[in-house]
Design a protein around this motif. Structure first.
Motif, PDB file in Angstrom:
ATOM      1  N   ARG A  14       0.841  -1.215   0.000  1.00  0.00           N
ATOM      2  CA  ARG A  14       0.000   0.000   0.000  1.00  0.00           C
ATOM      3  C   ARG A  14       0.866   1.251   0.000  1.00  0.00           C
ATOM      4  N   ALA A  15       1.917   1.244   0.810  1.00  0.00           N
ATOM      5  CA  ALA A  15       2.803   2.409   0.867  1.00  0.00           C
ATOM      6  C   ALA A  15       3.481   2.641  -0.473  1.00  0.00           C
ATOM      7  N   THR A  16       3.910   1.574  -1.116  1.00  0.00           N
ATOM      8  CA  THR A  16       4.547   1.688  -2.427  1.00  0.00           C
ATOM      9  C   THR A  16       3.565   2.241  -3.458  1.00  0.00           C
ATOM     10  N   GLU A  17       2.344   1.735  -3.447  1.00  0.00           N
ATOM     11  CA  GLU A  17       1.321   2.234  -4.373  1.00  0.00           C
ATOM     12  C   GLU A  17       1.020   3.710  -4.104  1.00  0.00           C
ATOM     13  N   HIS A  18       0.976   4.075  -2.833  1.00  0.00           N
ATOM     14  CA  HIS A  18       0.705   5.468  -2.464  1.00  0.00           C
ATOM     15  C   HIS A  18       1.822   6.382  -2.983  1.00  0.00           C
ATOM     16  N   VAL A  19       3.068   5.949  -2.819  1.00  0.00           N
ATOM     17  CA  VAL A  19       4.200   6.740  -3.298  1.00  0.00           C
ATOM     18  C   VAL A  19       4.140   6.873  -4.815  1.00  0.00           C
ATOM     19  N   LYS A  20       3.809   5.782  -5.513  1.00  0.00           N
ATOM     20  CA  LYS A  20       3.710   5.840  -6.974  1.00  0.00           C
ATOM     21  C   LYS A  20       2.599   6.795  -7.408  1.00  0.00           C
ATOM     22  N   THR A  21       1.471   6.736  -6.703  1.00  0.00           N
ATOM     23  CA  THR A  21       0.355   7.625  -7.026  1.00  0.00           C
ATOM     24  C   THR A  21       0.751   9.082  -6.821  1.00  0.00           C
ATOM     25  N   LEU A  22       1.408   9.356  -5.703  1.00  0.00           N
ATOM     26  CA  LEU A  22       1.854  10.724  -5.435  1.00  0.00           C
ATOM     27  C   LEU A  22       2.848  11.190  -6.488  1.00  0.00           C
ATOM     28  N   GLU A  23       3.766  10.315  -6.859  1.00  0.00           N
ATOM     29  CA  GLU A  23       4.754  10.675  -7.862  1.00  0.00           C
ATOM     30  C   GLU A  23       4.084  10.990  -9.196  1.00  0.00           C
ATOM     31  N   GLU A  24       3.107  10.175  -9.587  1.00  0.00           N
ATOM     32  CA  GLU A  24       2.382  10.433 -10.839  1.00  0.00           C
ATOM     33  C   GLU A  24       1.650  11.769 -10.781  1.00  0.00           C
ATOM     34  N   GLN A  25       1.040  12.057  -9.633  1.00  0.00           N
ATOM     35  CA  GLN A  25       0.344  13.337  -9.480  1.00  0.00           C
ATOM     36  C   GLN A  25       1.318  14.504  -9.582  1.00  0.00           C
ATOM     37  N   TYR A  26       2.482  14.366  -8.929  1.00  0.00           N
ATOM     38  CA  TYR A  26       3.481  15.434  -8.995  1.00  0.00           C
ATOM     39  C   TYR A  26       4.000  15.611 -10.414  1.00  0.00           C
ATOM     40  N   ILE A  27       4.215  14.518 -11.113  1.00  0.00           N
ATOM     41  CA  ILE A  27       4.703  14.617 -12.491  1.00  0.00           C
ATOM     42  C   ILE A  27       3.669  15.315 -13.371  1.00  0.00           C
ATOM     43  N   GLN A  28       2.388  14.953 -13.203  1.00  0.00           N
ATOM     44  CA  GLN A  28       1.337  15.615 -13.976  1.00  0.00           C
ATOM     45  C   GLN A  28       1.260  17.099 -13.636  1.00  0.00           C
ATOM     46  N   GLN A  29       1.392  17.415 -12.351  1.00  0.00           N
ATOM     47  CA  GLN A  29       1.333  18.812 -11.924  1.00  0.00           C
ATOM     48  C   GLN A  29       2.519  19.592 -12.487  1.00  0.00           C
ATOM     49  N   ILE A  30       3.699  18.985 -12.475  1.00  0.00           N
ATOM     50  CA  ILE A  30       4.884  19.653 -13.022  1.00  0.00           C
ATOM     51  C   ILE A  30       4.719  19.884 -14.518  1.00  0.00           C
ATOM     52  N   GLU A  31       4.221  18.896 -15.227  1.00  0.00           N
ATOM     53  CA  GLU A  31       4.008  19.053 -16.670  1.00  0.00           C
ATOM     54  C   GLU A  31       2.991  20.161 -16.953  1.00  0.00           C
ATOM     55  N   LYS A  32       1.937  20.208 -16.143  1.00  0.00           N
ATOM     56  CA  LYS A  32       0.922  21.249 -16.319  1.00  0.00           C
ATOM     57  C   LYS A  32       1.536  22.624 -16.071  1.00  0.00           C
ATOM     58  N   LEU A  33       2.342  22.742 -15.019  1.00  0.00           N
ATOM     59  CA  LEU A  33       2.981  24.015 -14.709  1.00  0.00           C
ATOM     60  C   LEU A  33       3.985  24.414 -15.791  1.00  0.00           C
ATOM     61  N   LYS A  34       4.717  23.441 -16.326  1.00  0.00           N
ATOM     62  CA  LYS A  34       5.650  23.744 -17.410  1.00  0.00           C
ATOM     63  C   LYS A  34       4.898  24.253 -18.633  1.00  0.00           C
ATOM     64  N   SER A  35       3.756  23.642 -18.920  1.00  0.00           N
ATOM     65  CA  SER A  35       2.944  24.078 -20.055  1.00  0.00           C
ATOM     66  C   SER A  35       2.435  25.505 -19.833  1.00  0.00           C
ATOM     67  N   GLN A  36       1.965  25.775 -18.622  1.00  0.00           N
ATOM     68  CA  GLN A  36       1.500  27.120 -18.305  1.00  0.00           C
ATOM     69  C   GLN A  36       2.639  28.124 -18.397  1.00  0.00           C
ATOM     70  N   LEU A  37       3.820  27.731 -17.934  1.00  0.00           N
ATOM     71  CA  LEU A  37       4.979  28.607 -17.997  1.00  0.00           C
ATOM     72  C   LEU A  37       5.332  28.940 -19.444  1.00  0.00           C
ATOM     73  N   ARG A  38       5.336  27.917 -20.306  1.00  0.00           N
ATOM     74  CA  ARG A  38       5.626  28.172 -21.713  1.00  0.00           C
ATOM     75  C   ARG A  38       4.601  29.131 -22.319  1.00  0.00           C
ATOM     76  N   SER A  39       3.343  28.937 -21.967  1.00  0.00           N
ATOM     77  CA  SER A  39       2.287  29.802 -22.493  1.00  0.00           C
ATOM     78  C   SER A  39       2.465  31.248 -22.008  1.00  0.00           C
ATOM     79  N   VAL A  40       2.756  31.405 -20.732  1.00  0.00           N
ATOM     80  CA  VAL A  40       2.944  32.751 -20.178  1.00  0.00           C
ATOM     81  C   VAL A  40       4.171  33.419 -20.788  1.00  0.00           C
TER      82      VAL A  40
END
Length: 120
Positions: A14-40
């Motif tokens: 469960r802990a491993t799955e939780h860490v993977k889920t958090l990592e995926e969320q952070y990666i998606q958030q970083i990609e979204k922020l990078k996209s917003q940064l490029r747009s700005v």
């Protein structure tokens, strides 16, 4: 004894799955922020090019207000408000800050993973 081992294995999974889920969320958030940064940055570059073309850069800089810095004391009278003459210039590009945040996140996740394996 086997029940405790199975329970520990489930908790570790469960802990491993939780860490993977958090990592995926952070990666998606970083990609979204990078996209917003490029747009700005793209919009900023277009705006600056337009201002340069029209010769309005000096006028915009002259009309820009100086930021007001207020101390954390709520009882501070207005005369103690500091208005800096020259605002500090940020020289580090935002992409390098995002890269640093990504590296820090990876180190924290790795540390959390190693701590969870040390606990078992």
């Amino acid at each position: 004894m086997r029940q405790i081992e199975r329970q520990t294995a489930r908790e570790k999974e469960r802990a491993t799955e939780h860490v993977k889920t958090l990592e995926e969320q952070y990666i998606q958030q970083i990609e979204k922020l990078k996209s917003q940064l490029r747009s700005v940055e793209k919009n900023r570059n277009v705006l600056m090019a337009t201002l340069r073309q029209e010769g309005l850069i000096g006028k915009v800089k002259a009309q820009r207000e100086v930021p007001v810095v207020i101390s954390s004391d709520e009882d501070t009278p207005e005369e103690n408000i500091v208005q800096p003459a020259d605002p500090p210039q940020i020289t580090e590009p935002l992409t390098s800050v995002l890269d640093d945040l990504h590296n820090l996140k990876a180190a924290v996740l790795e540390d959390a993973t190693s701590e969870s394996t040390d606990d078992t």
